[in-house]
Design a protein around this motif. Structure first.
Motif, PDB file in Angstrom:
ATOM      1  N   PRO A   1     -36.479 -28.298   6.421  1.00 17.60           N
ATOM      2  CA  PRO A   1     -36.645 -29.247   7.529  1.00 17.60           C
ATOM      3  C   PRO A   1     -36.913 -28.506   8.838  1.00 17.60           C
ATOM      4  O   PRO A   1     -36.377 -27.416   9.071  1.00 17.60           O
ATOM      5  CB  PRO A   1     -35.287 -29.964   7.585  1.00 17.60           C
ATOM      6  CG  PRO A   1     -34.692 -29.778   6.231  1.00 17.60           C
ATOM      7  CD  PRO A   1     -35.172 -28.431   5.757  1.00 17.60           C
ATOM      8  N   CYS A   2     -37.742 -29.072   9.676  1.00 15.95           N
ATOM      9  CA  CYS A   2     -38.136 -28.404  10.910  1.00 15.95           C
ATOM     10  C   CYS A   2     -38.588 -29.454  11.926  1.00 15.95           C
ATOM     11  O   CYS A   2     -38.585 -30.645  11.634  1.00 15.95           O
ATOM     12  CB  CYS A   2     -39.253 -27.394  10.634  1.00 15.95           C
ATOM     13  SG  CYS A   2     -40.640 -28.059   9.693  1.00 15.95           S
ATOM     14  N   ALA A   3     -38.938 -29.008  13.127  1.00 14.05           N
ATOM     15  CA  ALA A   3     -39.275 -29.955  14.185  1.00 14.05           C
ATOM     16  C   ALA A   3     -40.204 -29.305  15.202  1.00 14.05           C
ATOM     17  O   ALA A   3     -40.194 -28.086  15.375  1.00 14.05           O
ATOM     18  CB  ALA A   3     -38.001 -30.429  14.884  1.00 14.05           C
ATOM     19  N   VAL A   4     -40.984 -30.147  15.858  1.00 12.24           N
ATOM     20  CA  VAL A   4     -41.905 -29.690  16.896  1.00 12.24           C
ATOM     21  C   VAL A   4     -41.698 -30.541  18.143  1.00 12.24           C
ATOM     22  O   VAL A   4     -41.636 -31.771  18.052  1.00 12.24           O
ATOM     23  CB  VAL A   4     -43.376 -29.860  16.446  1.00 12.24           C
ATOM     24  CG1 VAL A   4     -44.338 -29.418  17.545  1.00 12.24           C
ATOM     25  CG2 VAL A   4     -43.648 -29.100  15.156  1.00 12.24           C
ATOM     26  N   VAL A   5     -41.573 -29.879  19.287  1.00 10.23           N
ATOM     27  CA  VAL A   5     -41.643 -30.587  20.576  1.00 10.23           C
ATOM     28  C   VAL A   5     -42.841 -30.012  21.310  1.00 10.23           C
ATOM     29  O   VAL A   5     -42.914 -28.802  21.534  1.00 10.23           O
ATOM     30  CB  VAL A   5     -40.368 -30.401  21.423  1.00 10.23           C
ATOM     31  CG1 VAL A   5     -40.499 -31.152  22.743  1.00 10.23           C
ATOM     32  CG2 VAL A   5     -39.138 -30.863  20.660  1.00 10.23           C
ATOM     33  N   GLN A   6     -43.801 -30.863  21.626  1.00 13.24           N
ATOM     34  CA  GLN A   6     -44.956 -30.382  22.390  1.00 13.24           C
ATOM     35  C   GLN A   6     -44.773 -30.725  23.859  1.00 13.24           C
ATOM     36  O   GLN A   6     -44.681 -31.890  24.235  1.00 13.24           O
ATOM     37  CB  GLN A   6     -46.254 -30.979  21.842  1.00 13.24           C
ATOM     38  CG  GLN A   6     -46.666 -30.299  20.526  1.00 13.24           C
ATOM     39  CD  GLN A   6     -48.125 -30.481  20.183  1.00 13.24           C
ATOM     40  OE1 GLN A   6     -48.622 -31.602  20.218  1.00 13.24           O
ATOM     41  NE2 GLN A   6     -48.815 -29.403  19.837  1.00 13.24           N
ATOM     42  N   PHE A   7     -44.707 -29.682  24.668  1.00 15.23           N
ATOM     43  CA  PHE A   7     -44.657 -29.840  26.113  1.00 15.23           C
ATOM     44  C   PHE A   7     -46.102 -29.825  26.626  1.00 15.23           C
ATOM     45  O   PHE A   7     -46.994 -29.312  25.969  1.00 15.23           O
ATOM     46  CB  PHE A   7     -43.880 -28.679  26.743  1.00 15.23           C
ATOM     47  CG  PHE A   7     -42.408 -28.696  26.414  1.00 15.23           C
ATOM     48  CD1 PHE A   7     -41.495 -29.277  27.278  1.00 15.23           C
ATOM     49  CD2 PHE A   7     -41.941 -28.141  25.228  1.00 15.23           C
ATOM     50  CE1 PHE A   7     -40.130 -29.295  26.977  1.00 15.23           C
ATOM     51  CE2 PHE A   7     -40.584 -28.160  24.913  1.00 15.23           C
ATOM     52  CZ  PHE A   7     -39.686 -28.737  25.788  1.00 15.23           C
TER      53      PHE A   7
ATOM     54  N   GLN B   1     -39.805 -33.474  12.225  1.00 17.10           N
ATOM     55  CA  GLN B   1     -39.876 -34.382  13.375  1.00 17.10           C
ATOM     56  C   GLN B   1     -40.927 -33.851  14.354  1.00 17.10           C
ATOM     57  O   GLN B   1     -40.996 -32.654  14.601  1.00 17.10           O
ATOM     58  CB  GLN B   1     -38.532 -34.464  14.074  1.00 17.10           C
ATOM     59  CG  GLN B   1     -37.470 -35.160  13.251  1.00 17.10           C
ATOM     60  CD  GLN B   1     -36.239 -35.413  14.100  1.00 17.10           C
ATOM     61  OE1 GLN B   1     -36.308 -36.066  15.142  1.00 17.10           O
ATOM     62  NE2 GLN B   1     -35.117 -34.869  13.663  1.00 17.10           N
ATOM     63  N   PHE B   2     -41.695 -34.759  14.918  1.00 14.01           N
ATOM     64  CA  PHE B   2     -42.760 -34.357  15.834  1.00 14.01           C
ATOM     65  C   PHE B   2     -42.664 -35.188  17.109  1.00 14.01           C
ATOM     66  O   PHE B   2     -42.717 -36.415  17.053  1.00 14.01           O
ATOM     67  CB  PHE B   2     -44.119 -34.583  15.166  1.00 14.01           C
ATOM     68  CG  PHE B   2     -45.277 -34.106  15.991  1.00 14.01           C
ATOM     69  CD1 PHE B   2     -45.600 -32.761  16.018  1.00 14.01           C
ATOM     70  CD2 PHE B   2     -46.030 -34.990  16.742  1.00 14.01           C
ATOM     71  CE1 PHE B   2     -46.670 -32.308  16.785  1.00 14.01           C
ATOM     72  CE2 PHE B   2     -47.095 -34.537  17.514  1.00 14.01           C
ATOM     73  CZ  PHE B   2     -47.401 -33.190  17.525  1.00 14.01           C
TER      74      PHE B   2
ATOM     75  N   ASP C   1     -31.249 -31.420  21.169  1.00 20.27           N
ATOM     76  CA  ASP C   1     -30.726 -32.185  20.018  1.00 20.27           C
ATOM     77  C   ASP C   1     -31.245 -31.625  18.697  1.00 20.27           C
ATOM     78  O   ASP C   1     -30.501 -31.492  17.723  1.00 20.27           O
ATOM     79  CB  ASP C   1     -31.150 -33.658  20.124  1.00 20.27           C
ATOM     80  CG  ASP C   1     -30.424 -34.375  21.255  1.00 20.27           C
ATOM     81  OD1 ASP C   1     -29.404 -33.829  21.752  1.00 20.27           O
ATOM     82  OD2 ASP C   1     -30.874 -35.475  21.639  1.00 20.27           O
ATOM     83  N   LEU C   2     -32.528 -31.315  18.675  1.00 21.35           N
ATOM     84  CA  LEU C   2     -33.140 -30.827  17.430  1.00 21.35           C
ATOM     85  C   LEU C   2     -32.591 -29.461  17.038  1.00 21.35           C
ATOM     86  O   LEU C   2     -32.388 -29.163  15.862  1.00 21.35           O
ATOM     87  CB  LEU C   2     -34.661 -30.751  17.598  1.00 21.35           C
ATOM     88  CG  LEU C   2     -35.369 -32.098  17.754  1.00 21.35           C
ATOM     89  CD1 LEU C   2     -36.796 -31.903  18.266  1.00 21.35           C
ATOM     90  CD2 LEU C   2     -35.364 -32.867  16.434  1.00 21.35           C
TER      91      LEU C   2
ATOM     92  N   ASP D   1     -28.196 -28.502  12.704  1.00 19.90           N
ATOM     93  CA  ASP D   1     -28.444 -27.295  11.914  1.00 19.90           C
ATOM     94  C   ASP D   1     -29.148 -27.561  10.581  1.00 19.90           C
ATOM     95  O   ASP D   1     -29.380 -26.615   9.815  1.00 19.90           O
ATOM     96  CB  ASP D   1     -27.165 -26.456  11.730  1.00 19.90           C
ATOM     97  CG  ASP D   1     -26.115 -27.200  10.922  1.00 19.90           C
ATOM     98  OD1 ASP D   1     -26.421 -28.293  10.392  1.00 19.90           O
ATOM     99  OD2 ASP D   1     -24.984 -26.685  10.838  1.00 19.90           O
ATOM    100  N   ARG D   2     -29.518 -28.796  10.328  1.00 21.50           N
ATOM    101  CA  ARG D   2     -30.415 -29.025   9.189  1.00 21.50           C
ATOM    102  C   ARG D   2     -31.817 -28.494   9.484  1.00 21.50           C
ATOM    103  O   ARG D   2     -32.562 -28.148   8.568  1.00 21.50           O
ATOM    104  CB  ARG D   2     -30.503 -30.526   8.874  1.00 21.50           C
ATOM    105  CG  ARG D   2     -29.232 -31.080   8.238  1.00 21.50           C
ATOM    106  CD  ARG D   2     -29.286 -32.593   8.177  1.00 21.50           C
ATOM    107  NE  ARG D   2     -29.368 -33.156   9.525  1.00 21.50           N
ATOM    108  CZ  ARG D   2     -29.269 -34.460   9.808  1.00 21.50           C
ATOM    109  NH1 ARG D   2     -29.125 -35.341   8.829  1.00 21.50           N
ATOM    110  NH2 ARG D   2     -29.336 -34.884  11.058  1.00 21.50           N
ATOM    111  N   ASN D   3     -32.192 -28.458  10.755  1.00 14.65           N
ATOM    112  CA  ASN D   3     -33.517 -27.937  11.113  1.00 14.65           C
ATOM    113  C   ASN D   3     -33.528 -26.418  11.016  1.00 14.65           C
ATOM    114  O   ASN D   3     -32.748 -25.744  11.678  1.00 14.65           O
ATOM    115  CB  ASN D   3     -33.898 -28.369  12.533  1.00 14.65           C
ATOM    116  CG  ASN D   3     -34.223 -29.846  12.590  1.00 14.65           C
ATOM    117  OD1 ASN D   3     -34.867 -30.385  11.695  1.00 14.65           O
ATOM    118  ND2 ASN D   3     -33.762 -30.527  13.641  1.00 14.65           N
TER     119      ASN D   3
END
Lengths: 207, 207
Positions: free
Chosen positions: B65-71, B93-94, B124-125, B129-131
């Motif tokens: 599991p992973c996540a992206v935050v685009q600034f 998560q995107f 939060d992401l 710690d699953r990410n």
């Protein structure tokens, strides 16, 4: 960061940004060309293959057919191999043609045969103008090891690459002739690398 | 390339490669650590975001599991956005938190609010710690524009990042303190860029 902005500051910022936008819009209006690029990722730093792979995923996101030929690192169970073969085999052909690093195979004839087979496959994929991008991952290593001739590859690209197809060539020590012929060249510089601190290659990061 | 190899040459090659392999195996045996890395892609060249995105796709390939935050680049219809939201919303998560480049918004308050919301989401992401990897795409631009405080971000990473989570920060002009704190830093150098020749940003390559 949380200091309040006065209306005067906001107005000044807005006016300055409007000027920058106007200048930028004028500049970008001159960039109208589209073409299939020869793209090279080289240098000792991390990110050469992963950024090629990121562009392949972008192509898939745009429903653009594409293809990957992996030279050299042939035997790893990589994340890129899994995701492309499991989810996107219809849009992206994926071929692992290497047999592993030369110090793993210890067999020059086998390395030469694997590189030749990879380049034969690559030619077919590039000639097929349905493919919008072809990634030749680690091909620069095959050049460096004398397994492929960069001049032969460049002549093929000059003569047979369809005008709108992007070809991406990765690996450190890209030959000068390739850098000369390419449209877009990035040199990945290693500022810091955790291998130096005894951290091993980890899934997601290196493969 | 096609010159035949004599048995003697093949034997010499094999012996040399066996020595290289032994030395390399000894060296790699010392690399046993695993850790969540702070990874920085900076510099003027291409490949900072696409290589971060390539690592995210590798994580997905390994079912991590992973996540992206685009600034910053908030409003583009990008290949990465399409592929992540269409195919992998369960694993990755995107979040697009930028409102576009500052010269597009022309509104400093809005830029500050978007950056703050992006950073709140990122915290939060990362805390979850699953990410296994969180990509903070173009966050260095937010630092550079004074929209976020790098020291605050580094303090958070030092205190709250789970030990095995990788955090990737991209964008040119990474702050010195970030480079100092990171485990893996690559500087993308622009050797050649086709914008200079009037070629526009193209799907698959730049977005």
């Amino acid at each position: 960061m949380s200091a309040a902005i006065t209306p005067e500051e906001a107005a000044r910022h807005s006016a300055k940004m409007a000027k920058i936008k106007a200048a930028r819009d004028r500049m970008m209006a001159t960039k109208t060309g589209e073409k299939g690029l020869i793209i090279v990722h080289t240098g000792p730093g991390k990110g050469k293959s992963s950024s090629g792979f990121g562009m392949i995923m972008r192509c898939i996101g745009h429903d653009m057919p594409c293809a990957v030929v992996q030279f050299i690192k042939g035997t790893w169970d990589t994340g890129e191999r899994r995701i492309l073969t499991r989810h996107f085999a219809d849009l992206c052909q994926f071929h692992m043609m290497g047999e592993g690093f030369t110090w793993e195979t210890q067999d020059r004839e086998r390395d030469l045969a694997a590189a030749a087979a990879g380049w034969a496959k690559a030619r077919d994929l590039i000639r097929d103008d349905r493919n919008r991008m072809v990634l030749l991952d680690e091909i620069n290593i095959a050049f460096r090891l004398g397994l492929l001739d960069p001049i032969e590859v460049l002549e093929f690209l000059a003569e047979e690459k369809p005008a709108m197809t992007h070809v991406v060539l990765t690996g450190r020590n890209a030959p000068d002739a390739l850098i000369e012929a390419a449209d877009l060249v990035t040199e990945m510089g290693a500022v810091k690398h955790p291998f130096r601190d005894g951290v091993k290659a980890q899934p997601g990061v290196e493969f």
